[in-house]
Design an enzyme around this catalytic site. Sequence first.
Site, short mmCIF file in Angstrom:
data_model
loop_
_atom_site.label_atom_id
_atom_site.label_comp_id
_atom_site.label_asym_id
_atom_site.label_seq_id
_atom_site.Cartn_x
_atom_site.Cartn_y
_atom_site.Cartn_z
N ARG A 178 7.07 12.87 49.23
CA ARG A 178 7.11 14.27 48.79
C ARG A 178 6.25 14.34 47.53
O ARG A 178 6.47 13.59 46.58
CB ARG A 178 8.54 14.68 48.42
CG ARG A 178 8.60 16.07 47.76
CD ARG A 178 9.87 16.27 46.94
NE ARG A 178 11.06 16.32 47.77
CZ ARG A 178 12.27 15.97 47.31
NH1 ARG A 178 12.43 15.53 46.07
NH2 ARG A 178 13.31 16.03 48.11
N ASP A 193 14.47 10.94 44.85
CA ASP A 193 13.73 11.76 43.89
C ASP A 193 13.06 10.86 42.86
O ASP A 193 13.48 9.72 42.65
CB ASP A 193 14.70 12.68 43.12
CG ASP A 193 15.22 13.83 43.97
OD1 ASP A 193 14.68 14.09 45.06
OD2 ASP A 193 16.19 14.49 43.52
C1 LIG Z 1 11.57 20.42 46.87
C2 LIG Z 1 11.24 19.98 45.49
C3 LIG Z 1 11.63 18.74 45.06
C4 LIG Z 1 11.30 18.29 43.78
N1 LIG Z 1 11.60 17.00 43.41
C5 LIG Z 1 11.17 16.55 42.20
C6 LIG Z 1 11.32 15.19 41.84
O1 LIG Z 1 11.85 14.37 42.58
N2 LIG Z 1 10.87 14.81 40.62
C7 LIG Z 1 10.26 15.68 39.75
O2 LIG Z 1 9.84 15.26 38.65
N3 LIG Z 1 10.13 16.99 40.08
C8 LIG Z 1 10.55 17.43 41.27
N4 LIG Z 1 10.37 18.75 41.60
C9 LIG Z 1 9.98 19.73 40.54
C10 LIG Z 1 8.48 19.83 40.38
O3 LIG Z 1 7.99 18.65 39.80
C11 LIG Z 1 8.12 21.02 39.48
O4 LIG Z 1 8.68 20.85 38.22
C12 LIG Z 1 8.57 22.37 40.03
O5 LIG Z 1 8.41 22.43 41.40
C13 LIG Z 1 7.75 23.53 39.42
O6 LIG Z 1 6.39 23.36 39.72
P1 LIG Z 1 5.61 24.22 40.84
O7 LIG Z 1 4.93 23.23 41.73
O8 LIG Z 1 6.48 25.14 41.52
O9 LIG Z 1 4.42 24.90 40.05
P2 LIG Z 1 4.41 25.82 38.77
O10 LIG Z 1 2.95 25.94 38.40
O11 LIG Z 1 5.34 25.32 37.74
O12 LIG Z 1 4.95 27.20 39.31
C14 LIG Z 1 4.23 27.99 40.24
C15 LIG Z 1 4.99 29.29 40.45
O13 LIG Z 1 6.25 29.00 41.06
C16 LIG Z 1 7.28 29.81 40.53
N5 LIG Z 1 8.24 28.92 39.82
C17 LIG Z 1 8.09 27.61 39.56
N6 LIG Z 1 9.19 27.12 38.94
C18 LIG Z 1 10.03 28.14 38.80
C19 LIG Z 1 11.32 28.28 38.24
N7 LIG Z 1 11.96 27.26 37.71
N8 LIG Z 1 11.90 29.51 38.29
C20 LIG Z 1 11.28 30.57 38.83
N9 LIG Z 1 10.04 30.50 39.38
C21 LIG Z 1 9.43 29.31 39.37
C22 LIG Z 1 6.61 30.77 39.60
O14 LIG Z 1 6.27 31.90 40.36
C23 LIG Z 1 5.36 30.01 39.17
O15 LIG Z 1 4.32 30.85 38.75
C24 LIG Z 1 10.63 19.18 42.89
C25 LIG Z 1 10.24 20.44 43.33
C26 LIG Z 1 10.51 20.85 44.60
C27 LIG Z 1 10.03 22.19 45.05
#
Ligand SMILES: Cc1cc2nc3c(=O)[nH]c(=O)nc-3n(C[C@H](O)[C@H](O)[C@H](O)COP(=O)(O)OP(=O)(O)OC[C@H]3O[C@@H](n4cnc5c(N)ncnc54)[C@H](O)[C@@H]3O)c2cc1C
Length: 285
Positions: free
Chosen positions: A162, A112
């Site tokens: 990723r 990560d």
């Molecule tokens: C498999 C995976 C691995 C990840 N690994 C890392 C990593 O190594 N380092 C890192 O910095 N980040 C990591 N992340 C987190 C990522 O950076 C984001 O903070 C997180 O995915 C929220 O962003 P989003 O792309 O979903 O978009 P957003 O614009 O934040 O969300 C889009 C939509 O998704 C839904 N959603 C998003 N988050 C939530 C929530 N918490 N609860 C409920 N609904 C939600 C809502 O419907 C929202 O409108 C990871 C995410 C995923 C999915």
Amino acid sequence: METSPLAKRLATRFVAGDTLDQALGAARRVGSEGIAITLDHLGESVASLEEAAEARDVYLNALSALHDAGIEGNVSLKLTQFGLDFSYDQCRANVEQLVRRAASLNGFVRVDMESSAYTQRTIDLVADLHARYGAVGVVIQACLYRSRNDIEELCRRAIRVRLCKGAYLEPASVAFPRKSDVDRSFVELMKLLLDRGAYPAIATHDENIIRQTEAYAAERGIPRAAFEFQMLYGIRRDLQRRLAAEGYRLRLYVPFGKAWYPYYMRRLAERPANVLFMARNLFRQ
Ligand SMILES: Cc1cc2nc3c(=O)[nH]c(=O)nc-3n(C[C@H](O)[C@H](O)[C@H](O)COP(=O)(O)OP(=O)(O)OC[C@H]3O[C@@H](n4cnc5c(N)ncnc54)[C@H](O)[C@@H]3O)c2cc1C
């Protein structure tokens, strides 16, 4: 918070349970819907190298347990959990043990990405181990200005990436302050990865970006088996089911363990509605 039974009940929305067995149970459940997993043992910024060695052992067990149970799965770890704040070399040795085990079991280790203070060291460590064993990949955050260069270099080395938006609060000197710019950067990097990446993972719940990914892959004739979507356990299950039903590859990030507080707080911070949800549930108890 981590020892309060009430708070723990709330965390089960995003966390599969305290134990590896519970995480394997979650893996089996989502596996029956055609969804793969990556296991994350919760815990970051450990307090000593002894704790880092314990974390490594949990991961070694998890890899073996996945293999023995015949579950298509891999593991995701954080370098601070493997001792990076104490010793780069010891942290690297811990991760190396795991990657070696993964390579022997036909498994995979995802490192990560944490805050920008760790980006370069994380990429260096992964590149070094990848050159020896394969079986390891990294995460790149669309919010950082440097990410295009990092992805180009990782693609040249055929290291699996990723792509995510980025979960850490960063200064404007290193990251886009505006969400719209992060989203635009994500789409550009997604295209770069689909064109040149080694089995990239597009990790988001953003429906608009997911649609753009589907459209770009279709337009370029990129097969569905050449990349995967990734989402977090417990978030947008409707979307998860739709993608799996439509034949896209999907992997869920399944956290387990007792140290769920920092992970849970990041999930709350991402979406104000989650705080309301938590508050309503607290008052309902
Ligand atoms: C498999 C995976 C691995 C990840 N690994 C890392 C990593 O190594 N380092 C890192 O910095 N980040 C990591 N992340 C987190 C990522 O950076 C984001 O903070 C997180 O995915 C929220 O962003 P989003 O792309 O979903 O978009 P957003 O614009 O934040 O969300 C889009 C939509 O998704 C839904 N959603 C998003 N988050 C939530 C929530 N918490 N609860 C409920 N609904 C939600 C809502 O419907 C929202 O409108 C990871 C995410 C995923 C999915």
